[in-house]
Design a protein around this motif. Structure first.
Motif, PDB file in Angstrom:
ATOM      1  N   ILE A 203      -1.063  10.658 -20.246  1.00 15.34           N
ATOM      2  CA  ILE A 203      -1.899  12.039 -20.923  1.00 15.34           C
ATOM      3  C   ILE A 203      -2.367  12.621 -19.851  1.00 15.34           C
ATOM      4  O   ILE A 203      -2.950  12.209 -18.943  1.00 15.34           O
ATOM      5  CB  ILE A 203      -3.226  11.077 -21.548  1.00 15.34           C
ATOM      6  N   VAL A 204      -2.208  13.847 -20.099  1.00 17.04           N
ATOM      7  CA  VAL A 204      -2.624  14.799 -18.991  1.00 17.04           C
ATOM      8  C   VAL A 204      -4.037  15.673 -19.356  1.00 17.04           C
ATOM      9  O   VAL A 204      -3.859  16.091 -20.648  1.00 17.04           O
ATOM     10  CB  VAL A 204      -1.697  15.827 -18.469  1.00 17.04           C
ATOM     11  N   LYS A 205      -4.963  15.584 -18.608  1.00 17.51           N
ATOM     12  CA  LYS A 205      -6.214  16.323 -18.929  1.00 17.51           C
ATOM     13  C   LYS A 205      -6.363  17.537 -18.183  1.00 17.51           C
ATOM     14  O   LYS A 205      -6.133  17.304 -16.852  1.00 17.51           O
ATOM     15  CB  LYS A 205      -7.192  15.549 -18.967  1.00 17.51           C
ATOM     16  N   HIS A 206      -6.248  18.766 -18.543  1.00 16.79           N
ATOM     17  CA  HIS A 206      -6.533  20.110 -17.653  1.00 16.79           C
ATOM     18  C   HIS A 206      -7.824  20.353 -17.479  1.00 16.79           C
ATOM     19  O   HIS A 206      -8.381  20.828 -18.818  1.00 16.79           O
ATOM     20  CB  HIS A 206      -5.571  21.072 -18.059  1.00 16.79           C
ATOM     21  N   TYR A 207      -8.620  20.309 -16.612  1.00 16.41           N
ATOM     22  CA  TYR A 207     -10.153  20.924 -16.547  1.00 16.41           C
ATOM     23  C   TYR A 207     -10.197  22.107 -15.993  1.00 16.41           C
ATOM     24  O   TYR A 207      -9.582  22.384 -14.887  1.00 16.41           O
ATOM     25  CB  TYR A 207     -10.745  19.650 -15.779  1.00 16.41           C
ATOM     26  N   THR A 208     -10.918  22.718 -16.426  1.00  9.14           N
ATOM     27  CA  THR A 208     -11.862  23.888 -15.769  1.00  9.14           C
ATOM     28  C   THR A 208     -13.420  23.553 -15.965  1.00  9.14           C
ATOM     29  O   THR A 208     -13.876  23.642 -17.219  1.00  9.14           O
ATOM     30  CB  THR A 208     -11.509  25.440 -16.462  1.00  9.14           C
ATOM     31  N   VAL A 209     -13.885  23.488 -14.854  1.00 10.10           N
ATOM     32  CA  VAL A 209     -15.468  23.000 -14.672  1.00 10.10           C
ATOM     33  C   VAL A 209     -16.267  24.056 -13.936  1.00 10.10           C
ATOM     34  O   VAL A 209     -15.789  24.373 -12.751  1.00 10.10           O
ATOM     35  CB  VAL A 209     -15.443  21.660 -14.218  1.00 10.10           C
ATOM     36  N   LYS A 210     -17.138  24.634 -14.439  1.00  7.33           N
ATOM     37  CA  LYS A 210     -18.074  25.505 -13.727  1.00  7.33           C
ATOM     38  C   LYS A 210     -19.363  24.766 -13.185  1.00  7.33           C
ATOM     39  O   LYS A 210     -20.066  24.384 -14.453  1.00  7.33           O
ATOM     40  CB  LYS A 210     -18.337  26.752 -14.347  1.00  7.33           C
ATOM     41  N   THR A 233     -10.818  24.085 -11.095  1.00  7.19           N
ATOM     42  CA  THR A 233      -9.594  23.709 -11.926  1.00  7.19           C
ATOM     43  C   THR A 233      -8.780  22.502 -11.223  1.00  7.19           C
ATOM     44  O   THR A 233      -8.357  22.595 -10.027  1.00  7.19           O
ATOM     45  CB  THR A 233      -8.708  24.794 -12.052  1.00  7.19           C
ATOM     46  N   PHE A 234      -8.547  21.665 -12.067  1.00  2.44           N
ATOM     47  CA  PHE A 234      -7.770  20.389 -11.638  1.00  2.44           C
ATOM     48  C   PHE A 234      -7.186  19.738 -12.961  1.00  2.44           C
ATOM     49  O   PHE A 234      -7.808  19.996 -14.014  1.00  2.44           O
ATOM     50  CB  PHE A 234      -8.751  19.403 -10.803  1.00  2.44           C
ATOM     51  N   SER A 235      -6.330  18.763 -12.847  1.00  9.28           N
ATOM     52  CA  SER A 235      -5.847  17.989 -13.717  1.00  9.28           C
ATOM     53  C   SER A 235      -5.822  16.541 -13.601  1.00  9.28           C
ATOM     54  O   SER A 235      -5.702  16.199 -12.216  1.00  9.28           O
ATOM     55  CB  SER A 235      -4.174  18.469 -13.840  1.00  9.28           C
ATOM     56  N   VAL A 236      -5.807  15.701 -14.410  1.00  2.37           N
ATOM     57  CA  VAL A 236      -5.948  14.424 -14.453  1.00  2.37           C
ATOM     58  C   VAL A 236      -4.825  13.564 -15.231  1.00  2.37           C
ATOM     59  O   VAL A 236      -4.767  14.072 -16.404  1.00  2.37           O
ATOM     60  CB  VAL A 236      -7.384  13.619 -14.805  1.00  2.37           C
ATOM     61  N   THR A 237      -4.063  12.803 -14.548  1.00  2.00           N
ATOM     62  CA  THR A 237      -2.910  12.141 -15.773  1.00  2.00           C
ATOM     63  C   THR A 237      -3.473  10.831 -15.680  1.00  2.00           C
ATOM     64  O   THR A 237      -3.565  10.144 -14.660  1.00  2.00           O
ATOM     65  CB  THR A 237      -1.653  12.166 -14.939  1.00  2.00           C
ATOM     66  N   ILE A 238      -3.528  10.466 -17.068  1.00  2.00           N
ATOM     67  CA  ILE A 238      -3.913   8.815 -17.180  1.00  2.00           C
ATOM     68  C   ILE A 238      -2.652   8.192 -17.521  1.00  2.00           C
ATOM     69  O   ILE A 238      -1.860   8.725 -18.456  1.00  2.00           O
ATOM     70  CB  ILE A 238      -5.008   8.679 -18.314  1.00  2.00           C
ATOM     71  N   GLN A 239      -2.296   6.988 -16.922  1.00  2.00           N
ATOM     72  CA  GLN A 239      -1.386   6.349 -17.485  1.00  2.00           C
ATOM     73  C   GLN A 239      -1.459   5.217 -18.355  1.00  2.00           C
ATOM     74  O   GLN A 239      -2.515   4.298 -18.287  1.00  2.00           O
ATOM     75  CB  GLN A 239      -0.463   5.580 -16.355  1.00  2.00           C
ATOM     76  N   GLY A 240      -1.235   5.608 -19.757  1.00  2.00           N
ATOM     77  CA  GLY A 240      -1.599   4.654 -20.681  1.00  2.00           C
ATOM     78  C   GLY A 240      -0.713   3.480 -20.774  1.00  2.00           C
ATOM     79  O   GLY A 240       0.258   3.339 -20.029  1.00  2.00           O
ATOM     80  N   LYS A 241      -1.395   2.440 -21.471  1.00  2.00           N
ATOM     81  CA  LYS A 241      -0.681   1.298 -21.749  1.00  2.00           C
ATOM     82  C   LYS A 241      -0.996   0.646 -22.877  1.00  2.00           C
ATOM     83  O   LYS A 241      -1.930   0.866 -23.570  1.00  2.00           O
ATOM     84  CB  LYS A 241      -0.644   0.162 -20.423  1.00  2.00           C
ATOM     85  N   PRO A 242       0.084  -0.142 -23.531  1.00  2.00           N
ATOM     86  CA  PRO A 242      -0.397  -0.865 -24.889  1.00  2.00           C
ATOM     87  C   PRO A 242      -1.503  -1.565 -24.808  1.00  2.00           C
ATOM     88  O   PRO A 242      -1.610  -2.184 -23.923  1.00  2.00           O
ATOM     89  CB  PRO A 242       0.823  -1.812 -25.064  1.00  2.00           C
ATOM     90  N   VAL A 243      -2.583  -1.271 -25.782  1.00  2.00           N
ATOM     91  CA  VAL A 243      -3.707  -1.759 -25.794  1.00  2.00           C
ATOM     92  C   VAL A 243      -3.701  -3.252 -26.679  1.00  2.00           C
ATOM     93  O   VAL A 243      -3.507  -3.128 -27.840  1.00  2.00           O
ATOM     94  CB  VAL A 243      -4.887  -0.926 -26.196  1.00  2.00           C
TER      95      VAL A 243
END
Lengths: 357, 489
Positions: A203-210, A233-243
């Motif tokens: 899952i990729v989250k693209h952030y723009t934070v002021k 501006t930055f992105s975070v990729t979360i590596q999901g897994k079966p819960v």
């Protein structure tokens, strides 16, 4: 075939059985609406709660068991329990690869799943009769959970991983079909767009934070990759897994019911709804947390001596919860669970796994 | 069985049914195949397009065509949770009240669909109960009034609640477990909220008329003996007690359900009009008939659709001794009109009333979009029923025929309702009221004197026979009910 696997299949079938018509994709009478990677489907509705902790839902108030009420007689015998659900979230489905539940109250990603989106039948009713499911009208997840938020808000602002308390949801902007959520917290202004990543279950989250201070990101329990912060501006990729054990298809993994075992206990913890009140991470809920409970001394209302939380204590608390009520918790809140000996033993074994080392 | 429809028609005569006439043409407008026609809100854009918000999430838009089957619907917005209120600012900006918030939809790039979904305000909570829908009207100054519905005992609350939770507010048949349920809130142009009025059960329809009066109907049920129509003023309490727990002045120790009935009645502001079950069972969006005679002879009167009946009531309001009160009758009933009448809007030329229907989740499925167009042929009926010092004045839409002014042509009963914790209510203390005199004031006007004319919320129910127009047409409706709150001084 169990019902959840069936729903999973239905989710896949919906792509075939309910093709989207024309250029405009109206929400149709299909109770299994889905989007695609190119044209994600956004749907604000009630969402199932796969057992999120109070820490995650810290900006929500607690609903309580209520006495049954009769307009003529006032309070009558019996109780009405709250149900699990998320009231103000927004769902986005990108086809079978990813669905997300982003909450406008907590302003964070609550959970993500793959395989399908939602079965709306409980809420929208059968297409013809309109019959909605009475007390359990929360839509059901179709597919398998791959991410469930834990701990406090992942974003930290002002040079510290400060908790994001009372964020204010401002709305969202649809960019190429994908909503970019917008919220403020204090003086900080945050925009986040969430999409499927390139790796399976990512899952990729693209952030723009002021923000007036530095911005940090911490995701409890998941591997992440964060790009460098370029002017907020930055992105975070979360590596999901079966819960496992949180309402996803993965919980349906085989476990033996021949003799008591931890896996069975974990499944019971979810299926019986224990998770609604007893956390496994130490956060306070309607009932005491199971984290670090086993083997510890517990203060009991009306008793001078503390009681050790051993097998006998846990067994009694399941079958006859009013016998010993932990201090600072309301009496009579938990209903008795008249379950079998093997089930009780399995639950106890599960609780034991959460004991302090 | 050819005679069956005729039999049904005969049975309807003498009830509140309207006689068949050629004054209004009813048409049904279909949606694209597979689209659930659960109409949460309707409106028109300045360029004359109709906008329909569907409760399952979509906002559809089309240019109306003469042929009701030729509307070409496209998608303006999607993803909304039970959208039940709408205000159209321009072709590119539409406000929607949905379960969690008041949302501004903006089509920034002008491609015909919204790109921005802005949270304008969300001061109310969500207990998780399916019944907590909202309606909304603009205040004319850039702000909004939002009617926040209560929860139903037919549904639960969630463990995790949006906004605040009240254990005391949770009690009751319909209840206010989460913030501001059962209130009308004012939200100004900057998004600041002021609590406006309380005591509502399911005020699924609020309206600001052309003179600046704010109105709200409600749904008969607990604390609503029959369907009320309220003139809403700031600070007033309108009878459903659960909402009181959110009043900042309220003592949180007191459970409003335990208050003596007399105390509740003291606190309560009475309805301007009480509509017996024969008129309406679930008031939805009111609308004022526009000026001129393009939609018939009733300009300035308010129409009140029934969410639980195939009918739209007509309200004749007047101010007596400083307080609004008046009469109701049926405007349009049966004759193909669906159940579930929920939202209404006039076409830009005011000749056509669009009626959106839904009741899914609240009752048996009844849904769709219909329109009523005035044919230009005025119905013969009582235009206005108003109070005199000694009885009622009936002003007709046309010249009265011979012999209308006979005492025996008019029958009256009176009754009252009591609002309690029990669901709905039957008429109480029913008695026959004698007509003592009748006068023909002019060609269109009769005055009747009646016995026992008393204030305090008595409903005076009038039926009539042998009244026809000078050109031989019978009266369109047969039942009128006037709520006497005050007497004429």
């Amino acid at each position: 075939m169990n019902s959840r696997n069936l729903l999973f299949l239905l989710g896949l079938l919906s792509l075939v059985a309910f093709p989207v018509a024309g250029e405009d994709r109206f929400i149709t009478l299909s109770n299994l609406p889905m989007g695609t990677r190119e044209k994600p489907l956004v749907l604000r509705t009630y969402f199932p709660d796969p057992g999120l902790t109070r820490e995650v839902l810290s900006n929500h108030d607690l609903g309580y068991r209520a006495r049954k009420y009769s307009p003529g007689k006032g309070d009558v015998d019996g109780f009405v329990d709250p149900i699990l659900g998320i009231p103000g979230a927004i769902g986005v489905n990108f086809g079978p690869d990813l669905s997300i539940c982003w909450d406008a109250t907590e302003c964070r990603l609550l959970y993500a799943w793959r395989g399908g989106f939602l079965d709306m039948t409980n809420y929208w009713g059968e297409p013809e009769s309109g019959r909605r499911k009475g007390f359990g009208y929360i839509p059901e997840l179709v597919g398998e959970l791959i991410f469930v938020a834990k701990g406090s808000h992942p974003l930290g602002i002002f040079d510290q991983y400060t908790e994001i308390l009372a964020p204010e949801f401002k709305g969202y902007r649809v960019i190429d079909g994908v909503p970019e959520f917008h919220y403020t917290v204090g003086e900080a202004d945050v925009r986040v767009k969430i999409e499927p990543g390139t790796e399976p279950m990512s899952i990729v989250k693209h952030y723009t934070v002021k923000a007036p201070g530095e911005v940090g990101y911490y995701e409890t329990g998941y591997k992440i990759k964060k790009t460098d912060d370029k002017d907020g501006t930055f992105s975070v990729t979360i590596q999901g897994k079966p819960v496992v054990g949180m309402g996803g298809a993965a919980e349906e993994q085989e476990y033996s019911t021949e003799k008591p075992n931890v896996e069975w206990g974990a499944a019971l913890y979810t299926n019986l709804g224990c998770l609604a009140c007893h956390s496994t991470d130490g956060t306070r809920g309607h009932g005491p947390t199971f984290a670090g409970l086993y083997g510890e001394e517990v203060p009991i209302t009306g008793m001078d001596e503390k009681v050790i939380a051993d097998d006998a204590y846990i067994e009694e608390s399941i079958v006859n919860p009013t016998a010993k009520v932990v201090e600072s918790y309301p009496p009579g809140y938990m209903p008795p669970y008249p379950i079998g000996k093997k089930e009780i033993k399995s639950l106890t074994m599960f609780i034991k796994t959460l004991a302090n080392e | 069985m050819k005679s069956f429809p005729l039999l049904v028609a005969c049975l309807l005569v003498g009830s509140a049914a309207v006689a068949q006439d050629a004054s209004y043409k009813l048409e049904t407008i279909p949606f694209p195949e597979g689209v659930p026609p659960e109409v949460g809100a309707v409106g028109f854009t300045p360029s004359g397009k109709i906008v329909v918000a569907l409760r399952r999430s979509d906002v559809l838009i089309a240019t109306p065509t003469e042929d009701p089957k030729k509307f070409e619907w496209s998608l303006f917005a999607s993803g909304l949770h039970n959208a039940c209120g709408m205000h159209i600012v321009s072709d590119k900006e539409i406000l929607i009240s949905q379960m969690p918030e008041l949302t501004r939809l903006i089509d920034e790039d002008g491609d015909g669909s919204a790109d921005i979904y802005e949270n304008v305000a969300s001061p109310w909570g969500m207990s998780g109960n399916y019944h907590e829908t909202n309606h909304m009207v603009p205040d004319g100054k850039g702000g909004y009034f939002v009617a926040v519905g209560t929860a139903s005992h037919n549904g639960p609350v969630f463990y995790n609640v949006r906004g605040e939770y009240s254990k005391v507010g949770r009690r009751g048949r319909n209840f206010s477990a989460a913030s501001w349920k059962g209130w009308i809130l004012h939200i100004d142009a900057e998004g600041n909220m002021t609590p406006w009025a309380s005591g509502f059960r399911m005020h699924n329809g609020i309206y600001l008329d052309s003179k600046g009066n704010l109105w709200a109907g409600d749904n008969q049920g607990d604390w609503k003996g029959t369907t009320p129509f309220y003139h809403v003023e700031k600070g007033n309490f309108y009878g459903h007690v659960s909402s009181l727990v959110w009043d900042p002045e309220w003592n949180p120790e007191i459970d409003p359900l335990t208050l003596p009935l007399e105390e509740i009645n003291e606190m309560k502001t009475d309805a301007a009009i009480l509509l017996p079950h024969e008129m309406n069972r679930s008031a939805s969006e009111p609308i004022e008939i526009p000026e001129g005679d393009v939609f018939g002879p009733y300009a300035g009167q308010i129409l009140l659709p029934d969410n639980n009946g195939e009918r739209i009531a007509r309200l004749m309001l007047e101010k007596v001794d400083g307080v609004f009160q008046g009469a109701c009758t049926q405007f349009y009933e049966a004759e193909g009109l669906h159940m579930g009448n929920n939202r209404v809007v006039f076409s830009p030329d005011n000749t056509t009333l669009y009626v959106g229907q839904t009741s899914r989740g609240w009752g048996p499925v009844a849904e769709g979009l219909q329109r009523l167009t005035y044919t230009g042929e005025a119905p013969f009926d009582i235009h206005t029923m108003s109070l005199t010092k000694t009885g009622f004045r009936l002003t007709y839409t046309g010249e009265l025929g011979e012999g209308a002014e006979k005492v025996e042509n008019f029958s009256f009963r009176r009754f009252r309702y009591e609002d309690t914790s029990l669901y709905g209510g039957d008429p109480l203390d029913v008695s026959e009221i004698k007509v003592t005199d009748i006068r023909k004031v002019d060609g269109k006007t009769l005055e009747l004197d009646v016995e026992n004319l008393e204030p305090g919320g008595w409903v005076y129910e009038m039926t009539m026979k042998n009244v026809a127009s000078a050109d031989g047409r019978s009266q369109r409706t047969g039942l009128f009910c006037y709520t006497v709150n005050k007497l004429k001084k």
